[in-house]
Design an enzyme around this catalytic site. Structure first.
Site, PDB file in Angstrom:
ATOM      1  N   HIS A 186      -3.962   6.144   3.332  1.00  0.00           N
ATOM      2  CA  HIS A 186      -4.600   4.925   2.814  1.00  0.00           C
ATOM      3  C   HIS A 186      -4.016   3.644   3.423  1.00  0.00           C
ATOM      4  O   HIS A 186      -4.741   2.781   3.921  1.00  0.00           O
ATOM      5  CB  HIS A 186      -4.439   4.935   1.289  1.00  0.00           C
ATOM      6  CG  HIS A 186      -5.250   3.934   0.541  1.00  0.00           C
ATOM      7  ND1 HIS A 186      -4.801   2.658   0.283  1.00  0.00           N
ATOM      8  CD2 HIS A 186      -6.473   4.032  -0.037  1.00  0.00           C
ATOM      9  CE1 HIS A 186      -5.724   2.021  -0.433  1.00  0.00           C
ATOM     10  NE2 HIS A 186      -6.751   2.830  -0.635  1.00  0.00           N
ATOM     11  N   ASP A 229       0.827  -1.208   0.000  1.00  0.00           N
ATOM     12  CA  ASP A 229       0.000   0.000   0.000  1.00  0.00           C
ATOM     13  C   ASP A 229       0.865   1.263   0.000  1.00  0.00           C
ATOM     14  O   ASP A 229       1.958   1.257  -0.552  1.00  0.00           O
ATOM     15  CB  ASP A 229      -0.940  -0.033   1.223  1.00  0.00           C
ATOM     16  CG  ASP A 229      -2.287   0.631   0.949  1.00  0.00           C
ATOM     17  OD1 ASP A 229      -2.297   1.784   0.479  1.00  0.00           O
ATOM     18  OD2 ASP A 229      -3.323   0.004   1.210  1.00  0.00           O
ATOM     19  N   SER A 276     -11.142  -0.667  -1.075  1.00  0.00           N
ATOM     20  CA  SER A 276      -9.878  -0.619  -0.318  1.00  0.00           C
ATOM     21  C   SER A 276     -10.108  -0.919   1.152  1.00  0.00           C
ATOM     22  O   SER A 276      -9.208  -1.370   1.848  1.00  0.00           O
ATOM     23  CB  SER A 276      -9.257   0.773  -0.412  1.00  0.00           C
ATOM     24  OG  SER A 276      -8.593   0.945  -1.630  1.00  0.00           O
TER      25      SER A 276
END
Length: 766
Positions: free
Chosen positions: A226, A154, A546
């Site tokens: 994220h 990620d 996600s």
């Protein structure tokens, strides 16, 4: 290839991190005619004179350098080797010119090459919603995922987040762990611990694509939020009093709170490239992770050029479960990525939780609406105005003439653009009338406003029109649990059939994806007031596949802890056949992206993930690496394209078969099948993983307009691990409007202890 922003005004785009992360496409400047290529090599053909594959690959690139004299070479960048790969696949990535690539193609051992490409990035209460509990089921059976290692591919990690503290973790690392904590900008090795056991970063691809660039955060530290969010969702430790500006308050924890985390940063503010993703996955496999979680994917690429497909094949051979996100390009059919036969492909659903603002009208009437305005604004007895002149809330000019009041906005215009106009024209606040899933699933309300369901709106409008001096008070920061119906398939979740391999039904399962609370990087804004005030938070509520993917990664880690002997396919099978197709009202799950109609498996897979039931699935559909090779052999891929994925000559193509032993069924039709009845046969073999002897009977719900037969209809097992086979035959016709129909095959154990369910879909080939 990046994300579509669905007309969201710019100030909001950057805030929708989980969903609308801007895919940064940074093209090579035309002056530099060299660009990055990913090259697959046949390691078995390595000349004996080389000590290692690294030596072989670097000498190939060095030979190009030797041919260059500065005067004759007009290129800005010289050929250079970026990464060598040995686990995910055999080969390297290098910066080369087109001519050098042609020369390379003629050298011994060359398999294939393609240019580097961009990747698209796709979260307290969710564990409770999934019925995980300390007393029974998967949490105690797996000891909360103790010592299972989840590798997260990620944007890195914010290591100081409380979710990554190692309180309660055993102080001895698993012997199989070979990873490390890599030092970099604002990141020293002491930031790792017994929870966050590894952190590495891979930047050669992004640097080669942007010559001379200075990376804004050249380390495993997360500068986007994220990766911090996804990793804490999968395996974050317990954190009391976590909330998003007072909403969703409670104890945050990951799905597998005792599993360990290894972070591989492959996505950068400056771009996201396949060569870096491959390097991260290659390293994760070498480091000894048990589960790989990747909440991003490559759109419109064939399997043999898809880094996730290539690296996950090697992971699958080693028994590593690869959990991936389906993408956020819904609700159109055929939009999903990571529709790879050997990975788990996860769709996103809503959660039984809503965030409210309570409207109290001057006449005493109280209505609960939706808001996520990120602070406790005081809105007490403000004037309430309903005026047809500006109630469409679509004109800044008209709204600028509105009085200082809370304005009612009709359900006649997209709510995002209404919100944009309200802020732009400096109206105090608004009551929006809408049930648009986009606002309810994505949040981000940057004005002290509330969204009211159209069915609750008439008394509000009536009061505003009839009363002499209408007023309203709004109370923010309310959290409502147990909202119904939930889950629903999220409007944005990408749909099957899978463009890269439509004959296997994808996605596989659905997990919580909308407004999930998890850890965040405090330097990245989490909330907004108007256009200019950015608010930080240690926790953020964001939406996307996600967020659903790491939920599934966490459940896979728990299952791996409870059943260390299970293959990646067995874990996926257990998750699929025990998934719940019903919502909390006991009706079929609905689809927020399809007018709240019942969801098709092309949106939600087999249904909502059910961790406790997955612990004991009764039967599993297992798949061997050779079975996947047989599938690849049945395609029109060349021998070299197949070798790019399998990297080994040990596999043979003598039994090509497109009929994989998969726990779901899809029958496809195209336009020219309009009149003919088609028949498709599927062979399946199930393994009894229950206790001892068992008898199962088939129950079929045929898709509308189709006939499904199962033979035999009864399976008898004498003992645990025994296998039995059966055939499913689907007779179907093409649908006039190209509609999708679905059903299910359920194997029911005679005492009712196990039900093993597989979705069946009849779909147009998109």
């Amino acid at each position: 290839m990046g994300h579509h922003h669905n007309g969201v005004p710019i100030p909001f785009i950057f805030s929708l991190v989980g969903l609308f992360l801007l895919a940064l496409h940074v093209n090579m400047s035309s002056a530099a005619e060299r660009s990055t290529y990913i090259v697959h090599m046949d390691k078995s053909l390595m000349p004996k004179s080389y000590a290692s594959h690294q030596h072989w690959y670097s000498s190939i690139v060095d030979s190009f350098k030797a041919q260059i004299t500065t005067s004759s070479d007009g290129h800005k960048i010289s050929p250079s080797l970026l990464y060598t790969y040995d686990n995910a696949f055999h080969g390297f990535s290098a910066v080369l010119s087109a001519e050098e690539l042609e020369t390379l193609k003629n050298s011994p051992g060359f398999v294939s090459a393609y240019s580097d490409k961009s990747i698209t990035l796709d979260t307290t209460h969710t564990t409770q919603f999934l019925s995980l509990n300390p007393s029974t089921g998967l949490w105690p059976a797996s000891n909360y995922g103790e010592d299972i290692i989840i590798g997260v591919i990620d944007t890195g990690v914010w290591p100081e987040s409380k979710s990554f503290r190692d309180d309660g973790m055993t102080k001895k690392l698993p012997a199989r762990w070979k990873g490390t904590c890599e030092v970099g900008q604002e990141f020293n090795s002491s930031l790792c611990n017994f929870k966050l056991i590894g952190a590495r970063y891979f930047n050669k691809g992004v640097m080669a694509a942007n010559p001379g660039v200075t990376l804004s955060m050249n380390s495993a530290r997360d500068s986007q939020g994220h990766g911090t969010h996804t990793s804490s969702t999968a395996a974050g430790n317990y954190v009391d009093d976590a909330s998003y500006f007072g909403y969703a308050k409670g104890t945050a924890r990951g799905v597998a709170p005792r599993s360990r985390l290894a972070i591989y940063k492959v996505s950068w503010d400056e771009g996201r490239y396949a060569s870096d993703v491959l390097a991260g996955m290659d390293q994760a496999i070498a480091d000894g992770v048990d589960v790989i979680s990747i909440s991003s994917g490559f759109d419109s690429v064939p399997l043999y050029e898809d880094p996730v497909a290539i690296a996950s094949f090697a992971a699958m051979e080693k028994g590593v479960v690869v959990s991936t996100s389906a993408g956020n390009e819904g609700p159109s059919l055929g939009t999903l990525h990571n529709g790879i036969p050997w990975v788990l492909t996860v769709a996103a659903g809503t959660v039984d939780r809503s965030f409210g603002g309570t409207l109290t009208l001057g006449n005493g009437l109280t209505i609960t609406g939706f808001t996520l305005f990120p602070t406790n604004a005081i809105v007490e007895n403000f004037p309430l105005v309903y005026n047809k002149t500006f109630s469409a809330c679509n004109s800044t000019e008209l709204l600028s003439s509105a009085p200082d009041a809370i304005i009612i906005c009709d359900d006649t215009w997209p709510i995002r653009s209404q919100l944009f106009r309200i802020i732009q024209s400096q109206v105090i606040g608004a009551v929006f009338i809408s049930n648009d899933p986009e606002i309810l699933e994505l949040g981000y309300v940057a004005s002290p406003s509330v969204v009211v369901n159209p069915k609750d709106a008439p008394p509000v409008i009536k009061y505003a029109k009839k009363s002499a001096k209408p007023t309203v008070s709004i109370k923010f920061q309310q959290t409502l649990i147990g909202t119904k119906p939930a889950p629903a398939a999220a409007f944005y979740t990408s749909r099957g059939p899978s463009p890269s391999y439509p004959s296997i039904l994808k996605p596989d399962i659905m997990a919580p994806g909308s407004l999930v609370l998890a850890s965040w990087a405090p330097k990245v804004p989490a909330g907004y007031i108007g256009f200019n005030v950015y608010l930080p938070s240690d926790y953020n509520l964001i939406s996307g596949t996600s967020m659903s993917c790491p939920h599934a990664s966490g459940v896979a880690a728990l299952l791996k802890g409870a059943h260390p002997e299970w293959s990646a396919a067995a874990i996926r099978s257990a998750l699929m056949t025990t998934a719940n197709p019903l919502d909390n009202t006991n009706n079929p799950i609905r689809d927020d992206g399809d007018n709240f109609n019942f969801a098709s498996p092309l949106a939600m897979g087999a249904g909502q993930i059910d961790p406790n039931r997955a612990l004991g699935p009764g039967l599993i559909y297992d798949v061997t690496p050779q079975d996947y090779v047989n599938l690849l052999c049945s395609t029109n891929f060349t021998r070299k394209q197949i070798l790019a994925i399998t990297r080994s000559h040990a596999y043979d193509c003598s039994n090509p078969s497109c009929d994989l032993n998969y726990p779901s069924f899809i029958a496809l039709y195209s336009d020219h099948h309009k009149t003919k009845t088609k028949v498709q046969k599927f062979q399946r073999t199930v393994t009894n993983v229950g206790d001892g002897a068992a008898r199962y009977k088939a129950a079929v719900i045929a898709p509308k307009g189709s006939k499904v037969t199962v033979s035999p209809e009864i399976l008898i097992f004498g003992e645990t691990y025994e296998k039995q086979s059966f055939t499913v035959t689907i007779k179907y016709k093409a649908k006039k409007k190209g509609t999708v129909s679905s059903g299910a095959l359920v194997w029911i154990e005679q005492n009712g202890k196990y039900t093993v369910r597989s979705p069946i879909v009849v779909s147009p080939l998109v």
